[in-house]
Design a protein around this motif. Structure first.
Motif, PDB file in Angstrom:
ATOM      1  N   ALA A 231      28.305  25.638  37.510  1.00 57.72           N
ATOM      2  CA  ALA A 231      28.799  26.998  37.758  1.00 57.72           C
ATOM      3  C   ALA A 231      30.182  27.017  38.393  1.00 57.72           C
ATOM      4  N   VAL A 232      30.641  25.884  38.913  1.00 60.45           N
ATOM      5  CA  VAL A 232      31.880  25.863  39.690  1.00 60.45           C
ATOM      6  C   VAL A 232      33.094  26.392  38.912  1.00 60.45           C
ATOM      7  N   PRO A 233      33.349  25.958  37.667  1.00 69.22           N
ATOM      8  CA  PRO A 233      34.517  26.490  36.948  1.00 69.22           C
ATOM      9  C   PRO A 233      34.453  28.003  36.777  1.00 69.22           C
ATOM     10  N   ARG A 234      33.254  28.530  36.518  1.00 66.95           N
ATOM     11  CA  ARG A 234      33.128  29.973  36.333  1.00 66.95           C
ATOM     12  C   ARG A 234      33.292  30.724  37.643  1.00 66.95           C
ATOM     13  N   ILE A 235      32.811  30.144  38.736  1.00 67.31           N
ATOM     14  CA  ILE A 235      33.022  30.757  40.048  1.00 67.31           C
ATOM     15  C   ILE A 235      34.509  30.869  40.331  1.00 67.31           C
ATOM     16  N   ARG A 236      35.239  29.791  40.058  1.00 65.20           N
ATOM     17  CA  ARG A 236      36.690  29.798  40.317  1.00 65.20           C
ATOM     18  C   ARG A 236      37.401  30.844  39.451  1.00 65.20           C
ATOM     19  N   MET A 237      37.057  30.892  38.173  1.00 59.90           N
ATOM     20  CA  MET A 237      37.716  31.849  37.276  1.00 59.90           C
ATOM     21  C   MET A 237      37.413  33.282  37.689  1.00 59.90           C
ATOM     22  N   LEU A 238      36.167  33.546  38.038  1.00 61.17           N
ATOM     23  CA  LEU A 238      35.784  34.898  38.439  1.00 61.17           C
ATOM     24  C   LEU A 238      36.490  35.286  39.738  1.00 61.17           C
ATOM     25  N   TRP A 239      36.470  34.385  40.695  1.00 61.17           N
ATOM     26  CA  TRP A 239      37.125  34.608  41.996  1.00 61.17           C
ATOM     27  C   TRP A 239      38.610  34.911  41.819  1.00 61.17           C
ATOM     28  N   ASN A 240      39.283  34.114  40.996  1.00 65.44           N
ATOM     29  CA  ASN A 240      40.727  34.284  40.818  1.00 65.44           C
ATOM     30  C   ASN A 240      41.091  35.508  39.982  1.00 65.44           C
ATOM     31  N   SER A 241      40.112  36.095  39.305  1.00 63.03           N
ATOM     32  CA  SER A 241      40.386  37.282  38.491  1.00 63.03           C
ATOM     33  C   SER A 241      40.358  38.568  39.299  1.00 63.03           C
ATOM     34  N   ILE A 242      39.852  38.528  40.529  1.00 62.68           N
ATOM     35  CA  ILE A 242      39.623  39.764  41.279  1.00 62.68           C
ATOM     36  C   ILE A 242      40.915  40.564  41.508  1.00 62.68           C
ATOM     37  N   PRO A 243      42.046  39.939  41.902  1.00 61.33           N
ATOM     38  CA  PRO A 243      43.260  40.747  42.064  1.00 61.33           C
ATOM     39  C   PRO A 243      43.654  41.500  40.800  1.00 61.33           C
ATOM     40  N   SER A 244      43.549  40.869  39.641  1.00 66.01           N
ATOM     41  CA  SER A 244      43.901  41.574  38.400  1.00 66.01           C
ATOM     42  C   SER A 244      42.882  42.654  38.071  1.00 66.01           C
ATOM     43  N   GLN A 245      41.623  42.457  38.438  1.00 64.88           N
ATOM     44  CA  GLN A 245      40.611  43.493  38.239  1.00 64.88           C
ATOM     45  C   GLN A 245      40.962  44.736  39.060  1.00 64.88           C
ATOM     46  N   LEU A 246      41.381  44.516  40.307  1.00 67.09           N
ATOM     47  CA  LEU A 246      41.677  45.638  41.190  1.00 67.09           C
ATOM     48  C   LEU A 246      43.033  46.276  40.887  1.00 67.09           C
ATOM     49  N   ALA A 247      43.885  45.572  40.163  1.00 59.56           N
ATOM     50  CA  ALA A 247      45.200  46.114  39.828  1.00 59.56           C
ATOM     51  C   ALA A 247      45.117  47.177  38.749  1.00 59.56           C
ATOM     52  N   LYS A 248      43.993  47.193  38.006  1.00 59.77           N
ATOM     53  CA  LYS A 248      43.838  48.184  36.944  1.00 59.77           C
ATOM     54  C   LYS A 248      43.665  49.575  37.549  1.00 59.77           C
ATOM     55  N   GLU A 249      44.106  50.582  36.802  1.00 55.90           N
ATOM     56  CA  GLU A 249      43.900  51.962  37.271  1.00 55.90           C
ATOM     57  C   GLU A 249      42.416  52.263  37.352  1.00 55.90           C
ATOM     58  N   ASN A 250      41.685  51.860  36.320  1.00 54.95           N
ATOM     59  CA  ASN A 250      40.230  51.921  36.368  1.00 54.95           C
ATOM     60  C   ASN A 250      39.745  50.559  36.847  1.00 54.95           C
ATOM     61  N   LYS A 251      39.195  50.515  38.037  1.00 57.20           N
ATOM     62  CA  LYS A 251      38.901  49.231  38.669  1.00 57.20           C
ATOM     63  C   LYS A 251      37.525  48.669  38.312  1.00 57.20           C
ATOM     64  N   LYS A 252      36.867  49.256  37.339  1.00 57.66           N
ATOM     65  CA  LYS A 252      35.589  48.728  36.873  1.00 57.66           C
ATOM     66  C   LYS A 252      35.769  47.275  36.439  1.00 57.66           C
ATOM     67  N   PHE A 253      34.853  46.414  36.858  1.00 56.35           N
ATOM     68  CA  PHE A 253      34.961  44.987  36.567  1.00 56.35           C
ATOM     69  C   PHE A 253      34.772  44.738  35.071  1.00 56.35           C
ATOM     70  N   ILE A 254      35.683  43.968  34.494  1.00 51.65           N
ATOM     71  CA  ILE A 254      35.638  43.650  33.065  1.00 51.65           C
ATOM     72  C   ILE A 254      35.610  42.133  32.907  1.00 51.65           C
ATOM     73  N   TYR A 255      34.551  41.618  32.301  1.00 53.09           N
ATOM     74  CA  TYR A 255      34.405  40.169  32.163  1.00 53.09           C
ATOM     75  C   TYR A 255      35.507  39.573  31.280  1.00 53.09           C
ATOM     76  N   GLY A 256      36.052  40.370  30.385  1.00 57.17           N
ATOM     77  CA  GLY A 256      37.114  39.878  29.512  1.00 57.17           C
ATOM     78  C   GLY A 256      38.379  39.503  30.258  1.00 57.17           C
ATOM     79  N   LEU A 257      38.550  40.020  31.483  1.00 54.75           N
ATOM     80  CA  LEU A 257      39.702  39.630  32.299  1.00 54.75           C
ATOM     81  C   LEU A 257      39.494  38.281  32.972  1.00 54.75           C
ATOM     82  N   VAL A 258      38.244  37.845  33.077  1.00 52.40           N
ATOM     83  CA  VAL A 258      37.957  36.518  33.617  1.00 52.40           C
ATOM     84  C   VAL A 258      38.333  35.471  32.589  1.00 52.40           C
TER      85      VAL A 258
END
Length: 439
Positions: A231-258
């Motif tokens: 799970a470690v690579p996916r944890i890292r990718m998900l963790w590092n995607s959070i700033p870009s998730q929150l940068a969206k106007e609609n902040k709903k989490f999108i797995y495609g950004l991971v």
């Protein structure tokens, strides 16, 4: 350093039928300091045991769970007697010795006179395989990074903090610019206690940022050390995607950004792991703002926030010079820091459920819905002084809540159905809502 949780610990001590207390929270939020400070202030004696690389304690708890035997071993370890009425037992990093966690059941059942407070990062505590967790035999206290009010006290602004705690908005409003400037600093420094301490001692943004980088590095190391290897690579990718998730106007989490083409099922374990460790907070959408909100939870739609606004600003490498440029800080990053900040303050308010609402067939969305079990209060977050809140008005027209809250850099103002609460006072939301009930 002032922590509001100290009052909860005092209340725990005063209870007749107290159970062993586990303080939960991510690494570096101040659990060890809080336990030691509580023991020093409130008890004649404190015996502190860290289970990190502690072979003697590991051996002690590997044996019989007879409480008299355990107490005798702890007395030998400490070199003094344990007096139930006046000694606090502090077990730190308890997840490192799973049997110590199990022993809390036996202390509760067979020797409730002993006063035990323990902590361990959710790493291990929530996920340790083969551990018999003492369900129903312990109490919990969740510790978060320092709130803005706690930050004010640490920064030598105790009177500013007291004004907010007392609901003194008439006086506080006269110092709105001071609060706004301090809030900008908090957006950068955040609430991780070591970063706050370093900043308050030397007023150095660079030193605070260095502490934040060390904390983020430690989290990354924890991924490799404690998480399931696959799970470690996916944890890292998900963790590092959070700033870009929150940068969206609609902040709903999108797995495609991971990762392009990513599906929810592939990242379920990674998301669960980060949430269980207290590193992220999930805020689910509700389809209808009815009590209880949980009954209307949309499990597929959620926003994902970090545990601390300072760590978010560090991950995005926002420079401290932005603090000197008027209100730029509150317009950059599309309000992500502001919404992160507000959620972080709401999480420190005990007894509140936090969700968000969006319409089925329009773009209307209310940033947060909070409920204390008696009513649902919509909270609209504005990063600046801009008071246009079309979604909040649409929500009010459709559902007619008793009270709606808009939080921004504008001043405090109570209108017929709307409460304007300054961002720097959002930590008083619970009290403010209760005051409106009284008229």
């Amino acid at each position: 350093m002032y922590r509001a949780a100290m009052e909860e610990l005092k209340a725990w001590k005063a209870k007749k039928n107290r159970k062993p207390l586990i303080i939960r929270g991510a690494r570096q939020v101040g659990k060890s300091w809080l336990m030691k400070e509580f023991g020093t202030r409130e008890y004649e004696d404190m015996i502190y045991v860290s289970f990190d690389n502690n072979e003697r304690m590991a051996n002690l708890f590997e044996g019989s769970m007879n409480v008299e035997r355990l107490i005798a071993g702890l007395e030998l370890y400490a070199g003094r007697k344990i007096v139930p009425d006046t000694t606090l037992l502090v077990f730190d990093e308890i997840q490192e010795t799973p049997k110590a966690l199990t022993s809390l059941k036996y202390f509760n059942e067979n020797a409730p006179q002993y006063q035990i407070v323990c902590a361990g990062s959710l790493l291990g505590v929530a996920l340790h395989h083969g551990t018999s967790f003492p369900v129903g035999k312990v109490e919990f206290l969740d510790l978060h990074p320092m709130s803005f009010i706690e930050f004010l006290a640490a920064a030598g602004k105790e009177q500013y903090a007291e004004l907010l705690n007392d609901g003194g908005f008439d006086i506080a409003s006269a110092f709105a610019q001071d609060y706004a400037d301090l809030l900008k600093t908090y957006y950068f420094v955040g609430g991780m206690p070591e970063a706050v301490r370093v900043f308050c001692e030397g007023k150095s943004f660079d030193e605070a940022r260095e502490v934040q980088r060390r904390i983020l590095d430690a989290y990354e190391q924890d991924f490799s050390k404690h998480a399931p290897g696959a799970a470690v690579p996916r944890i890292r990718m998900l963790w590092n995607s959070i700033p870009s998730q929150l940068a969206k106007e609609n902040k709903k989490f999108i797995y495609g950004l991971v990762k392009e083409g990513a599906r929810a099922k592939e990242y379920e374990l990674a998301l669960l792991w980060l949430a269980d460790c207290g590193l992220v907070s999930k805020v689910h959408r509700v389809a209808s703002p009815e009590i209880p909100l949980k009954a209307y939870e949309d499990l597929k739609a959620f926003k994902l926030f970090l545990n601390d606004v300072g760590l978010l600003s560090c991950m995005t490498n926002i420079h401290q010079s932005i603090l000197l440029d008027g209100d730029r800080l509150f317009t950059e990053f599309k309000g992500a820091l502001t919404e992160q900040y507000v959620l972080q303050q709401l999480k420190t308010l005990r007894g509140l459920d936090v969700y968000y609402w969006s319409a089925e067939r329009s773009s209307a969305e209310v940033d947060f819905l909070v409920s204390d079990g008696r009513e649902v209060v919509p909270v609209e977050v504005k990063a600046e002084v801009n008071l246009r809140a079309k979604s909040l008005k649409a929500f009010h027209d459709k559902y007619a809540p008793r009270l709606s809250v808009r939080t921004s850099m504008a001043g405090y103002k109570r209108e017929e159905w709307l409460l304007n609460l300054p961002l720097w006072a959002i930590g008083t939301l619970k009290r403010a809502v209760e005051d409106t009930r009284k008229g």
